[in-house]
Every structure is written in structure tokens, then in C-alpha cells.
Design a protein around this motif. Sequence first.
Motif, PDB file in Angstrom:
ATOM      1  N   GLU A 103      44.116  43.477  31.132  1.00 39.19           N
ATOM      2  CA  GLU A 103      43.797  42.923  32.447  1.00 39.19           C
ATOM      3  C   GLU A 103      43.844  41.389  32.406  1.00 39.19           C
ATOM      4  OE1 GLU A 103      43.425  43.208  35.614  1.00 39.19           O
ATOM      5  OE2 GLU A 103      44.102  45.267  35.559  1.00 39.19           O
ATOM      6  N   LYS A 104      44.028  40.807  33.560  1.00 42.48           N
ATOM      7  CA  LYS A 104      44.099  39.351  33.689  1.00 42.48           C
ATOM      8  C   LYS A 104      42.711  38.789  33.858  1.00 42.48           C
ATOM      9  CE  LYS A 104      42.777  38.698  37.153  1.00 42.48           C
ATOM     10  NZ  LYS A 104      41.440  39.063  37.764  1.00 42.48           N
ATOM     11  N   PRO A 105      42.485  37.472  33.643  1.00 39.75           N
ATOM     12  CA  PRO A 105      43.410  36.552  32.998  1.00 39.75           C
ATOM     13  C   PRO A 105      43.465  36.875  31.506  1.00 39.75           C
ATOM     14  CG  PRO A 105      41.289  35.492  33.272  1.00 39.75           C
ATOM     15  CD  PRO A 105      41.170  36.841  33.916  1.00 39.75           C
ATOM     16  N   ASN A 132      49.343  42.488  38.856  1.00 39.84           N
ATOM     17  CA  ASN A 132      50.013  43.554  39.600  1.00 39.84           C
ATOM     18  C   ASN A 132      50.661  43.108  40.905  1.00 39.84           C
ATOM     19  OD1 ASN A 132      47.122  43.267  40.230  1.00 39.84           O
ATOM     20  ND2 ASN A 132      47.572  44.709  41.865  1.00 39.84           N
ATOM     21  N   TYR A 133      50.186  41.989  41.502  1.00 44.36           N
ATOM     22  CA  TYR A 133      50.659  41.705  42.869  1.00 44.36           C
ATOM     23  C   TYR A 133      52.147  41.368  42.924  1.00 44.36           C
ATOM     24  CZ  TYR A 133      45.766  42.014  44.009  1.00 44.36           C
ATOM     25  OH  TYR A 133      44.492  42.490  44.162  1.00 44.36           O
ATOM     26  N   ARG A 134      52.693  40.839  41.813  1.00 49.95           N
ATOM     27  CA  ARG A 134      54.125  40.556  41.846  1.00 49.95           C
ATOM     28  C   ARG A 134      54.949  41.851  41.895  1.00 49.95           C
ATOM     29  NH1 ARG A 134      56.962  38.946  36.186  1.00 49.95           N
ATOM     30  NH2 ARG A 134      55.419  37.326  35.763  1.00 49.95           N
ATOM     31  N   THR A 160      47.839  30.962  48.534  1.00 47.90           N
ATOM     32  CA  THR A 160      46.378  31.077  48.655  1.00 47.90           C
ATOM     33  C   THR A 160      45.929  32.425  48.097  1.00 47.90           C
ATOM     34  OG1 THR A 160      46.312  32.249  50.787  1.00 47.90           O
ATOM     35  CG2 THR A 160      46.401  29.843  50.878  1.00 47.90           C
ATOM     36  N   TYR A 161      44.701  32.436  47.587  1.00 47.60           N
ATOM     37  CA  TYR A 161      44.023  33.707  47.323  1.00 47.60           C
ATOM     38  C   TYR A 161      42.590  33.494  47.815  1.00 47.60           C
ATOM     39  CZ  TYR A 161      43.159  38.249  45.065  1.00 47.60           C
ATOM     40  OH  TYR A 161      42.869  39.564  44.817  1.00 47.60           O
ATOM     41  N   LEU A 162      42.291  34.079  48.960  1.00 50.22           N
ATOM     42  CA  LEU A 162      40.977  33.892  49.584  1.00 50.22           C
ATOM     43  C   LEU A 162      40.286  35.246  49.722  1.00 50.22           C
ATOM     44  CD1 LEU A 162      42.061  31.511  52.520  1.00 50.22           C
ATOM     45  CD2 LEU A 162      41.536  30.892  50.154  1.00 50.22           C
ATOM     46  N   GLN A 163      39.040  35.301  49.286  1.00 49.44           N
ATOM     47  CA  GLN A 163      38.209  36.496  49.436  1.00 49.44           C
ATOM     48  C   GLN A 163      36.843  36.039  49.940  1.00 49.44           C
ATOM     49  OE1 GLN A 163      38.142  37.901  45.303  1.00 49.44           O
ATOM     50  NE2 GLN A 163      39.677  39.448  45.788  1.00 49.44           N
ATOM     51  N   ASP A 164      35.990  36.993  50.328  1.00 49.49           N
ATOM     52  CA  ASP A 164      34.649  36.576  50.740  1.00 49.49           C
ATOM     53  C   ASP A 164      33.525  37.365  50.082  1.00 49.49           C
ATOM     54  OD1 ASP A 164      34.560  38.978  52.113  1.00 49.49           O
ATOM     55  OD2 ASP A 164      34.353  38.089  54.108  1.00 49.49           O
ATOM     56  N   TRP A 165      33.855  38.123  49.030  1.00 50.51           N
ATOM     57  CA  TRP A 165      32.842  39.016  48.495  1.00 50.51           C
ATOM     58  C   TRP A 165      31.680  38.286  47.806  1.00 50.51           C
ATOM     59  CZ3 TRP A 165      32.126  38.737  43.271  1.00 50.51           C
ATOM     60  CH2 TRP A 165      33.197  38.316  42.483  1.00 50.51           C
ATOM     61  N   SER A 166      31.858  36.993  47.479  1.00 52.55           N
ATOM     62  CA  SER A 166      30.726  36.281  46.866  1.00 52.55           C
ATOM     63  C   SER A 166      30.207  35.161  47.771  1.00 52.55           C
ATOM     64  CB  SER A 166      31.108  35.742  45.491  1.00 52.55           C
ATOM     65  OG  SER A 166      31.973  34.637  45.603  1.00 52.55           O
ATOM     66  N   TRP A 175      29.165  39.053  35.552  1.00 49.66           N
ATOM     67  CA  TRP A 175      29.857  38.313  34.487  1.00 49.66           C
ATOM     68  C   TRP A 175      30.889  37.340  35.056  1.00 49.66           C
ATOM     69  CZ3 TRP A 175      35.156  38.889  34.136  1.00 49.66           C
ATOM     70  CH2 TRP A 175      35.713  40.028  34.709  1.00 49.66           C
ATOM     71  N   ARG A 176      31.340  37.580  36.282  1.00 48.13           N
ATOM     72  CA  ARG A 176      32.373  36.726  36.874  1.00 48.13           C
ATOM     73  C   ARG A 176      31.888  35.318  37.216  1.00 48.13           C
ATOM     74  NH1 ARG A 176      36.691  40.332  38.700  1.00 48.13           N
ATOM     75  NH2 ARG A 176      35.874  42.425  38.572  1.00 48.13           N
ATOM     76  N   PHE A 177      30.571  35.070  37.061  1.00 49.77           N
ATOM     77  CA  PHE A 177      30.019  33.737  37.353  1.00 49.77           C
ATOM     78  C   PHE A 177      29.442  33.083  36.101  1.00 49.77           C
ATOM     79  CE2 PHE A 177      29.955  36.293  41.129  1.00 49.77           C
ATOM     80  CZ  PHE A 177      30.600  35.471  42.034  1.00 49.77           C
ATOM     81  N   GLY A 188      40.390  31.644  37.190  1.00 49.01           N
ATOM     82  CA  GLY A 188      40.806  32.746  36.316  1.00 49.01           C
ATOM     83  C   GLY A 188      40.848  34.079  37.039  1.00 49.01           C
ATOM     84  N   ASP A 189      39.869  34.297  37.898  1.00 46.38           N
ATOM     85  CA  ASP A 189      39.736  35.599  38.545  1.00 46.38           C
ATOM     86  C   ASP A 189      40.832  35.866  39.564  1.00 46.38           C
ATOM     87  OD1 ASP A 189      38.546  38.044  39.042  1.00 46.38           O
ATOM     88  OD2 ASP A 189      37.070  37.257  40.458  1.00 46.38           O
ATOM     89  N   ILE A 190      41.137  34.864  40.396  1.00 45.37           N
ATOM     90  CA  ILE A 190      42.090  35.168  41.477  1.00 45.37           C
ATOM     91  C   ILE A 190      43.266  34.184  41.587  1.00 45.37           C
ATOM     92  CG2 ILE A 190      40.506  36.591  42.838  1.00 45.37           C
ATOM     93  CD1 ILE A 190      39.874  34.213  44.615  1.00 45.37           C
ATOM     94  N   THR A 192      44.899  32.841  39.379  1.00 43.99           N
ATOM     95  CA  THR A 192      45.926  33.182  38.379  1.00 43.99           C
ATOM     96  C   THR A 192      46.946  34.190  38.930  1.00 43.99           C
ATOM     97  OG1 THR A 192      44.374  34.787  37.435  1.00 43.99           O
ATOM     98  CG2 THR A 192      44.561  32.660  36.312  1.00 43.99           C
ATOM     99  N   HIS A 193      46.500  35.061  39.844  1.00 43.60           N
ATOM    100  CA  HIS A 193      47.457  36.010  40.440  1.00 43.60           C
ATOM    101  C   HIS A 193      48.547  35.254  41.215  1.00 43.60           C
ATOM    102  CE1 HIS A 193      45.823  40.017  39.695  1.00 43.60           C
ATOM    103  NE2 HIS A 193      44.619  39.671  40.096  1.00 43.60           N
ATOM    104  N   VAL A 194      48.117  34.222  41.961  1.00 43.12           N
ATOM    105  CA  VAL A 194      49.088  33.473  42.773  1.00 43.12           C
ATOM    106  C   VAL A 194      49.961  32.607  41.873  1.00 43.12           C
ATOM    107  CG1 VAL A 194      49.371  31.961  44.771  1.00 43.12           C
ATOM    108  CG2 VAL A 194      47.370  33.431  44.619  1.00 43.12           C
TER     109      VAL A 194
HETATM  110  C1  SOE Z   1      37.695  40.103  42.167  1.00 44.65           C
HETATM  111  O1  SOE Z   1      37.914  38.871  42.721  1.00 44.65           O
HETATM  112  C2  SOE Z   1      38.960  40.951  41.984  1.00 44.65           C
HETATM  113  O2  SOE Z   1      38.537  42.205  41.573  1.00 44.65           O
HETATM  114  C3  SOE Z   1      39.911  40.371  40.910  1.00 44.65           C
HETATM  115  O3  SOE Z   1      39.311  40.293  39.658  1.00 44.65           O
HETATM  116  C4  SOE Z   1      41.162  41.224  40.857  1.00 44.65           C
HETATM  117  O4  SOE Z   1      42.073  40.734  39.896  1.00 44.65           O
HETATM  118  C5  SOE Z   1      41.773  41.213  42.253  1.00 44.65           C
HETATM  119  O5  SOE Z   1      42.975  41.823  42.290  1.00 44.65           O
HETATM  120  C6  SOE Z   1      40.812  41.839  43.242  1.00 44.65           C
HETATM  121  O6  SOE Z   1      39.638  41.052  43.231  1.00 44.65           O
END
Ligand code: SOE
Length: 390
Positions: A103-105, A132-134, A160-166, A175-177, A188-190, A192-194
Motif C-alpha cells: 500500500e501507498k505511500p 490505484n487511481y491511475r 487536487t485531492y480534497l477530502q473532509d473526513w478529518s 495513526w494517520r496523524f 503521504g496519505d493523499i 501522493t496519489h495525485v
Molecule cells: C484516507 O485519506 C484514504 O483512505 C487514503 O489513505 C487512501 O489511499 C485513499 O484512496 C482513500 O482515502
Amino acid sequence: MKTYNVGLIGAGFMAKAHSIAYSGMPIFFWPAPALVTKKVIADLTQERADAAAAQFGFERGTDNWRSVIEDPNIDIIDICTPNNAHAEIAIAAAEAGKHILCEKPISRTIEEAHKMYHAVKKAGTVNMLAFNYRMTPAVQLAKKYIDEGAIGDILDFRGTYLQDWSADPNSPLSWRFQKEICGSGAFGDIATHVVDMLRFLLGDFTEVNARMATYINERPIQTGVADSLGNVKGGSDAPKKKVDVDDQCFLALKCKNGAFGSIEATRNAWGRNNYITFEIHGTKGSIYFNYERRDELQVCFASDPGDRRGFRTVYTGPAHPFGEALWPIPALGIGYTETKIVEMYKFIKAITEGKQVSPSFEDGYNIELIGEAAFKSAASGLWEKVGKVE
Ligand code: SOE
């Protein structure tokens, strides 16, 4: 048909996605390059491992990940743990001659990425990072347009990679914080996907000028080991602990091909869920992708007559990359699962053919180098050069 045995380590949310992908890969990609038997899943306790084995379809569970690597019947090690365990497991797996999906990163630090890269290089086994997104057909189609020159020379890009879960300050400190476990936050969490998608589309980045910010400096300590991904349980009176990673990152980037652009990421953007986008402008046209509308690719061609020119929508389907294997009618709908299934197909095909696949550990190491330059720039305020894989 050849069958490979997989041992999966870490039984959380990602293990669920990988487990579905092992089962779904031959259903979509038939004849499959090979089949995979879900042999063993490891987690922190025997109880959790057994529960995951039953839920995800593994023959057995174990609380001893080293025994999975030592098992000569296991061909593939799949790493779905938090980031702090990636290096130790991947290096041990490489030394045992296993193929590795991680898994990434790639890791928490450059030092870890460096060691992981050299371990798999020495082992000569197939190694893949789960960006996986590519694998989304629309992203692959964007690559086709760019490589064919359909939008001309690339001038600029924005991702962009924008989320609102936190975004809620009471969402728990998983652990993500915690830097010690994750290495970095939004980067690292998001982000990196972009970075992975834009490297895939445009090539290497050479320099970065970045800003990083942390807005929510402490969060309630999470109870239990499973990452609740921000689902708030309990009130703000729970004991709190310091957040020591970035909430938000903004990177200005220079590309080896001369293009200039930006990537930004945050998990605190109210109203944005999995808002992964890129827009790329070239001398002959533009491309826009939004993962929340992942069956669609928007393209605009400068050569269209002035009174008709504008973005048009191409719905991906059987005519597009991986489309024949997926669904027979455009817009039936690609999901997160399908991106993971395509990823698994590429991984298993590479093992069967004895070839390396991308995104590899080398790609992951390159992305870690971009992160290193970005954090350095955030501290210095200057443009910083992206280091080289060595
Ligand atoms: C959390 O931000 C997360 O689960 C990421 O770690 C994943 O890599 C992402 O695809 C979905 O959101």
C-alpha cells in the motif's frame, strides 16, 4: 492455469479492497494471467486475523506476520499495514524472494524508501505500489491523448485531492496523524496519489516549492486499533494528543518536460469526499478529470471551430483502456473496486510474465523524494530540487 498463494499482512480497510480484487480479477480479466489463492491473513491479534480470514475469504489467520514470510508456499506478500511497518515487512519479504504488493505511500522516510528499493532490486522479484487511481480507465485515456500529442505540448497542470473526513476537530487521532507511524499527513496519505497520476501522465518532476499547514493541532485519542477514518464517536471531552503532521499541503512543481503546475491536498475540506482532480493544458487542447465522476473524461480541442469549442465529455467503456474486460456499456460505472481489480490484474500479469510493473517501488521512492523536497521547501521557503533515486 498457474495459481499463486498470497499472504496478506494488515487486516483493515485496504485488506478488504485487496481481497475483493484477488477474487474479482479473474472474473473481469478472463482468461486470467494466473489465479490467486488467499492463503493467510495476518493482523495484530489472532482474534482479529481469524475474523478477517472468515470475512475476506482467506484459508486461515495468524498474529505472526514473520511466519507468513517464512512460509515457502507463499509466493506473494501483500502489505496493507500502516506506513510504519512497510519497510520492515517489505525488506523481509524481498529477502525471502517473494513478490510484493505494498500500500501507498512507500514509507515514512527517504531512508526507508531507499532500503526498500534496494531490497527489491536485489531480490529481482515483482514489486508494486498500490497507487490505484491511475488504473481508472479515464486516467489511462488521458495518458493516450497526451502520448498521441492530441493536446500538444503540455504547458501547465493542476491537481487536487480534497477530502473532509478529518475536518471535524473531534474526529479521532488515528495513526494517520502521528508522524512516527505515518511519516506525513495529507502529503503521504493523499497528495501522493495525485503526484503518482501526474508523474504517470507528464513524467518526472524536477523542482518543488511547497507550503504545509496544520490547522487542527490536537485530536481526541482513538480507542481501538481499527482506523475509523474520522467517524466521530464520543465527545470532545476524550483525552487529546498532539497532531504532528500536515493537514494541508500545496506544491508548486516544475516538470522535466517544461510544464509548470500545482498539486494541493487536504482531508479537511468540508463538502469534498474523494475529490481527486487534474486539469492539464496543452498547446492544442485541455484535459480534465474528476474521480468523483470517474467514468468521464473532459477534453477540449483548440482545432474545433470557435463556435463549437468547449469541453466535451467522453464516457469510458469497452473502447477504452481495460474497458473490454470491465463492463460492456459506457457509463455502467467504474468504482473503487474496479480500480483495485485492474491494479491486481497488472500485478499478477507482471508476475506471470516475469516483468516489472509500474507503479513500482522505484516510483514510490521517486514520490518520496518529491515529498522530501516539498517538506524542505516548506521549511526554507525556497524552490528545492527533487533528489535522484540512488
Ligand atoms: C484516507 O485519506 C484514504 O483512505 C487514503 O489513505 C487512501 O489511499 C485513499 O484512496 C482513500 O482515502
